[in-house]
Design a protein around this motif. Structure first.
Motif, PDB file in Angstrom:
ATOM      1  N   PRO A  70       0.919  -1.069  -0.059  1.00  0.00           N
ATOM      2  CA  PRO A  70      -0.033   0.042  -0.022  1.00  0.00           C
ATOM      3  C   PRO A  70       0.840   1.174   0.075  1.00  0.00           C
ATOM      4  O   PRO A  70       2.053   1.103   0.044  1.00  0.00           O
ATOM      5  CB  PRO A  70      -0.821  -0.218   1.342  1.00  0.00           C
ATOM      6  CG  PRO A  70       0.082  -0.860   2.164  1.00  0.00           C
ATOM      7  CD  PRO A  70       1.005  -1.894   1.262  1.00  0.00           C
ATOM      8  N   LEU A  71       0.288   2.491  -0.172  1.00  0.00           N
ATOM      9  CA  LEU A  71       0.688   3.783  -0.300  1.00  0.00           C
ATOM     10  C   LEU A  71       1.329   4.324   1.149  1.00  0.00           C
ATOM     11  O   LEU A  71       2.028   5.204   1.433  1.00  0.00           O
ATOM     12  CB  LEU A  71      -0.010   4.597  -0.846  1.00  0.00           C
ATOM     13  CG  LEU A  71      -0.464   4.417  -2.239  1.00  0.00           C
ATOM     14  CD1 LEU A  71      -1.513   5.205  -2.672  1.00  0.00           C
ATOM     15  CD2 LEU A  71       0.596   4.596  -3.232  1.00  0.00           C
ATOM     16  N   TYR A  72       0.706   3.705   2.128  1.00  0.00           N
ATOM     17  CA  TYR A  72       0.986   3.999   3.503  1.00  0.00           C
ATOM     18  C   TYR A  72       0.732   2.802   4.466  1.00  0.00           C
ATOM     19  O   TYR A  72       0.348   1.857   4.251  1.00  0.00           O
ATOM     20  CB  TYR A  72       0.374   5.273   4.125  1.00  0.00           C
ATOM     21  CG  TYR A  72      -1.086   4.911   4.039  1.00  0.00           C
ATOM     22  CD1 TYR A  72      -1.786   4.797   4.982  1.00  0.00           C
ATOM     23  CD2 TYR A  72      -1.750   5.387   2.635  1.00  0.00           C
ATOM     24  CE1 TYR A  72      -3.206   4.370   5.005  1.00  0.00           C
ATOM     25  CE2 TYR A  72      -3.098   5.314   2.504  1.00  0.00           C
ATOM     26  CZ  TYR A  72      -3.841   4.714   3.605  1.00  0.00           C
ATOM     27  OH  TYR A  72      -5.156   4.735   3.461  1.00  0.00           O
ATOM     28  N   ARG A 114       3.492  11.603  -3.127  1.00  0.00           N
ATOM     29  CA  ARG A 114       3.013  12.627  -2.573  1.00  0.00           C
ATOM     30  C   ARG A 114       3.677  14.063  -2.336  1.00  0.00           C
ATOM     31  O   ARG A 114       2.926  15.138  -2.408  1.00  0.00           O
ATOM     32  CB  ARG A 114       3.107  12.153  -0.982  1.00  0.00           C
ATOM     33  CG  ARG A 114       4.293  11.887  -0.237  1.00  0.00           C
ATOM     34  CD  ARG A 114       4.057  11.334   1.130  1.00  0.00           C
ATOM     35  NE  ARG A 114       5.286  10.979   1.718  1.00  0.00           N
ATOM     36  CZ  ARG A 114       5.802  11.663   2.799  1.00  0.00           C
ATOM     37  NH1 ARG A 114       5.065  12.839   2.979  1.00  0.00           N
ATOM     38  NH2 ARG A 114       7.079  11.408   3.438  1.00  0.00           N
ATOM     39  N   PHE A 115       4.950  14.053  -2.799  1.00  0.00           N
ATOM     40  CA  PHE A 115       5.466  15.270  -2.960  1.00  0.00           C
ATOM     41  C   PHE A 115       5.016  16.135  -4.194  1.00  0.00           C
ATOM     42  O   PHE A 115       4.750  17.086  -4.023  1.00  0.00           O
ATOM     43  CB  PHE A 115       6.930  15.084  -2.971  1.00  0.00           C
ATOM     44  CG  PHE A 115       7.645  14.430  -1.361  1.00  0.00           C
ATOM     45  CD1 PHE A 115       7.568  15.110  -0.424  1.00  0.00           C
ATOM     46  CD2 PHE A 115       8.118  13.449  -1.456  1.00  0.00           C
ATOM     47  CE1 PHE A 115       7.924  14.455   0.819  1.00  0.00           C
ATOM     48  CE2 PHE A 115       8.259  12.494  -0.458  1.00  0.00           C
ATOM     49  CZ  PHE A 115       8.244  13.142   0.960  1.00  0.00           C
ATOM     50  N   ARG A 119       3.101  19.538  -4.136  1.00  0.00           N
ATOM     51  CA  ARG A 119       3.525  20.679  -5.039  1.00  0.00           C
ATOM     52  C   ARG A 119       2.453  21.069  -6.231  1.00  0.00           C
ATOM     53  O   ARG A 119       2.351  22.297  -6.282  1.00  0.00           O
ATOM     54  CB  ARG A 119       4.560  20.292  -5.889  1.00  0.00           C
ATOM     55  CG  ARG A 119       5.755  21.098  -5.593  1.00  0.00           C
ATOM     56  CD  ARG A 119       7.023  20.681  -6.045  1.00  0.00           C
ATOM     57  NE  ARG A 119       7.095  19.851  -7.059  1.00  0.00           N
ATOM     58  CZ  ARG A 119       7.851  18.551  -6.886  1.00  0.00           C
ATOM     59  NH1 ARG A 119       8.407  18.129  -5.831  1.00  0.00           N
ATOM     60  NH2 ARG A 119       8.003  17.670  -8.037  1.00  0.00           N
ATOM     61  N   ARG A 120       1.721  20.272  -6.554  1.00  0.00           N
ATOM     62  CA  ARG A 120       0.812  20.620  -7.633  1.00  0.00           C
ATOM     63  C   ARG A 120      -0.495  21.009  -6.849  1.00  0.00           C
ATOM     64  O   ARG A 120      -1.176  21.963  -7.724  1.00  0.00           O
ATOM     65  CB  ARG A 120       0.396  19.363  -8.525  1.00  0.00           C
ATOM     66  CG  ARG A 120       1.526  18.932  -9.392  1.00  0.00           C
ATOM     67  CD  ARG A 120       1.051  17.244  -9.679  1.00  0.00           C
ATOM     68  NE  ARG A 120       0.814  17.393 -10.977  1.00  0.00           N
ATOM     69  CZ  ARG A 120       0.049  16.232 -11.610  1.00  0.00           C
ATOM     70  NH1 ARG A 120      -0.007  15.116 -10.677  1.00  0.00           N
ATOM     71  NH2 ARG A 120      -0.613  16.147 -12.589  1.00  0.00           N
ATOM     72  N   MET A 142      -5.561  12.055   3.594  1.00  0.00           N
ATOM     73  CA  MET A 142      -4.592  12.579   4.587  1.00  0.00           C
ATOM     74  C   MET A 142      -3.426  11.580   4.781  1.00  0.00           C
ATOM     75  O   MET A 142      -2.205  11.945   4.601  1.00  0.00           O
ATOM     76  CB  MET A 142      -5.005  12.864   5.919  1.00  0.00           C
ATOM     77  CG  MET A 142      -6.099  14.022   6.077  1.00  0.00           C
ATOM     78  SD  MET A 142      -5.342  15.458   5.685  1.00  0.00           S
ATOM     79  CE  MET A 142      -4.151  15.622   6.824  1.00  0.00           C
ATOM     80  N   CYS A 143      -3.511  10.325   4.782  1.00  0.00           N
ATOM     81  CA  CYS A 143      -2.564   9.309   5.085  1.00  0.00           C
ATOM     82  C   CYS A 143      -1.648   9.300   3.826  1.00  0.00           C
ATOM     83  O   CYS A 143      -0.534   9.259   3.852  1.00  0.00           O
ATOM     84  CB  CYS A 143      -3.173   7.926   5.161  1.00  0.00           C
ATOM     85  SG  CYS A 143      -3.947   7.862   6.871  1.00  0.00           S
TER      86      CYS A 143
END
Ligand SMILES: *[C@@H]1O[C@H](CO)[C@@H](O)[C@H](O)[C@H]1NC(C)=O
Ligand SMILES: *[C@@H]1O[C@H](CO)[C@@H](O)[C@H](O)[C@H]1NC(C)=O
Ligand SMILES: *[C@@H]1O[C@H](CO)[C@@H](O)[C@H](O)[C@H]1NC(C)=O
Ligand SMILES: *[C@@H]1O[C@H](CO)[C@@H](O)[C@H](O)[C@H]1NC(C)=O
Ligand SMILES: *[C@@H]1O[C@H](CO)[C@@H](O)[C@H](O)[C@H]1NC(C)=O
Ligand SMILES: *[C@@H]1O[C@H](CO)[C@@H](O)[C@H](O)[C@H]1NC(C)=O
Ligand SMILES: *[C@@H]1O[C@H](CO)[C@@H](O)[C@H](O)[C@H]1NC(C)=O
Length: 408
Positions: A70-72, A114-115, A119-120, A142-143
């Motif tokens: 997963p992403l987190y 996520r960065f 930024r976008r 949020m996660c």
């Protein structure tokens, strides 16, 4: 030296050629990827809406195994994730459901970073308004945006939106957080029916609440001008039990309605969804930077009953219902589809792809003993609820977020 001049001349001609070729190459490359660091909104405006929508339907595609998922972490995102939805904390033993991503057919969907995302979304506000499934999507984002890492720098800005806990309330009506490095705000407001709820002036308990089906929630009217992205949803509160349990009294045109609205609550839901979409569509020209989505219904997977009658969804094998959605039919959620049809509001059609994931609900978690609130009392176990409606996080709502982020 003899011929030196012509050598120099030849040299400068080839230098000019090299520069020319370089220029052409740079042009070609930048043509493909015109402004790699510009905002989402600038990139989007370079594609004509007709061409991008006719080529790609994010609702069609397939689930693919992905070792980067997963992403987190479901253990680590404690700052944002409700314990009841963190299946790793709740002791679910199997986690194969976490290892998939959605690959839309023929759509360019970059891997979530996520960065890049933050930024976008610099100086932008993303708002979710809806029921508890909307809250799941908010917690998921949020996660995702924090990588599930402790983020003491993220500011609680709920007060800016009046999202403070009222006296005696269980919790606030919503939450708003800001990532200070990019000035990105992500918020959620609880509105299970997307209608305006106004306490009625009756003194006898139970206190009744007028539910104005033809008026969007006051929160949405008041703060719309501050949103850059809005994701709406409603669905699972449109049943007699919830409406009566909440003491909601349906109103249209400012007066109480009976008859057709109450006979079939689906009519009331249909009417409300069409009303809120119509209102929002009329607002959009006044808020040109706002991108609005209506998320389709999140499927339930109760078998042999429901919450109260021992229904369950005990499958743990991913994709046992298949892993692919093909064809060119529309959404399963015809209410949302018909409401947004011909408006500027985009459909976030997650119903069919989520339908395939009956193993990813929180039901089946072996609930761990939970510390009671009062230190004096004994440790108790949480009651086992077969919840085949909400999803484990990380999980399916992460995909919903990836889909709307790809479409902003
Ligand atoms: C943050 O974004 C808001 C909304 O775009 C803007 O009004 C505000 O000036 C920004 N604040 C900072 C510190 O950049
Ligand atoms: C964000 O807002 C600040 C303050 O208004 C401004 O200086 C900055 O240029 C903005 N950045 C973007 C990417 O809009
Ligand atoms: C409620 O109704 C009573 C009697 O009609 C009236 O005196 C009172 O001002 C009303 N309260 C509100 C909040 O409208
Ligand atoms: C509300 O008002 C509209 C316009 O006046 C009317 O067409 C509609 O029938 C009314 N609906 C109800 C339920 O009173
Ligand atoms: C899953 O639920 C079905 C229907 O309630 C039941 O018959 C079956 O035994 C359950 N399977 C497991 C592994 O618990
Ligand atoms: C959308 O609207 C058009 C024109 O009114 C209609 O032909 C079409 O069937 C509608 N599509 C859906 C999915 O409701
Ligand atoms: C805690 O459990 C013990 C033993 O089961 C029991 O005697 C005691 O009354 C319990 N205390 C509370 C506060 O429930």
């Amino acid at each position: 030296m003899f011929g030196g001049r012509s050598h120099i001349l030849k040299g400068s001609v080839s230098l000019a050629l090299v520069i020319l070729i370089l220029l052409v190459v740079i042009l070609l490359v930048s043509e493909k990827n015109p402004f790699p660091t510009s905002s989402l909104f600038d990139i989007k405006s370079q594609f004509s809406p007709s061409s991008s929508s006719s080529v790609c339907n994010f609702a069609k595609g397939r689930w693919v195994k992905d070792r980067k998922r997963p992403l987190y972490s479901g253990f680590e995102c404690k700052q944002w994730l409700s314990t009841m939805w963190a299946c790793r904390i709740m002791g679910r033993p199997d986690f194969s459901f976490e290892g998939y991503r959605w690959q839309p057919q023929g759509c360019n969907m970059p891997h979530f970073d996520r960065f890049t995302f933050l930024r976008r979304m610099q100086n932008k506000t993303i708002a979710f308004i809806g029921d508890s499934l909307g809250r799941q999507q908010f917690q998921s984002l949020m996660c995702m945006a924090s990588g599930g890492k402790d983020s003491p720098d993220v500011q609680n800005v709920g007060w800016e939106y009046g999202l403070v806990k009222a006296k005696g309330a269980l919790r606030p009506d919503g939450w708003a957080y800001r990532f200070p490095t990019t000035n990105t705000t992500i918020l959620y407001y609880w509105s299970a029916s997307l209608s305006d709820l106004v306490p009625m002036n009756n003194t006898d308990p139970p206190r009744l609440t007028a539910m104005h089906l033809d008026r969007p929630p006051a929160f949405m009217r008041n703060y719309l001008h501050r949103f850059d992205v809005l994701v709406l949803n409603t669905g699972h509160h449109w049943n007699r039990g919830k409406i009566e349990g909440n003491h909601w009294v349906m109103h249209v045109n400012g007066t109480r309605v009976k008859g057709e609205y109450l006979k079939d609550i689906r009519n009331a839901k249909d009417f409300t969804i069409h009303s809120v979409v119509k209102w929002l569509d009329a607002q959009l020209p006044l808020h040109p930077r706002l991108k609005a989505f209506f998320r389709t219904i999140s499927p339930r997977h109760f078998k042999n009953g429901d919450w109260n009658t021992g229904g369950n969804c005990n499958n743990t094998v991913p994709l046992s219902r298949g892993g692919e959605i093909t064809g060119d039919d529309g959404s399963i959620d015809t209410t949302v589809e018909s409401a947004v049809n011909g408006t500027r509001i985009k459909i976030l059609d997650i119903t069919a792809l989520s339908e395939l994931r009956d193993e990813a609900h929180i039901s089946g978690s072996k609930l761990k003993p939970r510390k009671p609130k009062k230190a004096s009392s004994n440790v108790t176990t949480t009651p086992v609820i077969n919840d085949c409606l909400h999803w484990c996080l990380p999980g399916i709502p992460d995909t919903w977020n990836e889909l709307f982020i790809a479409q902003i």
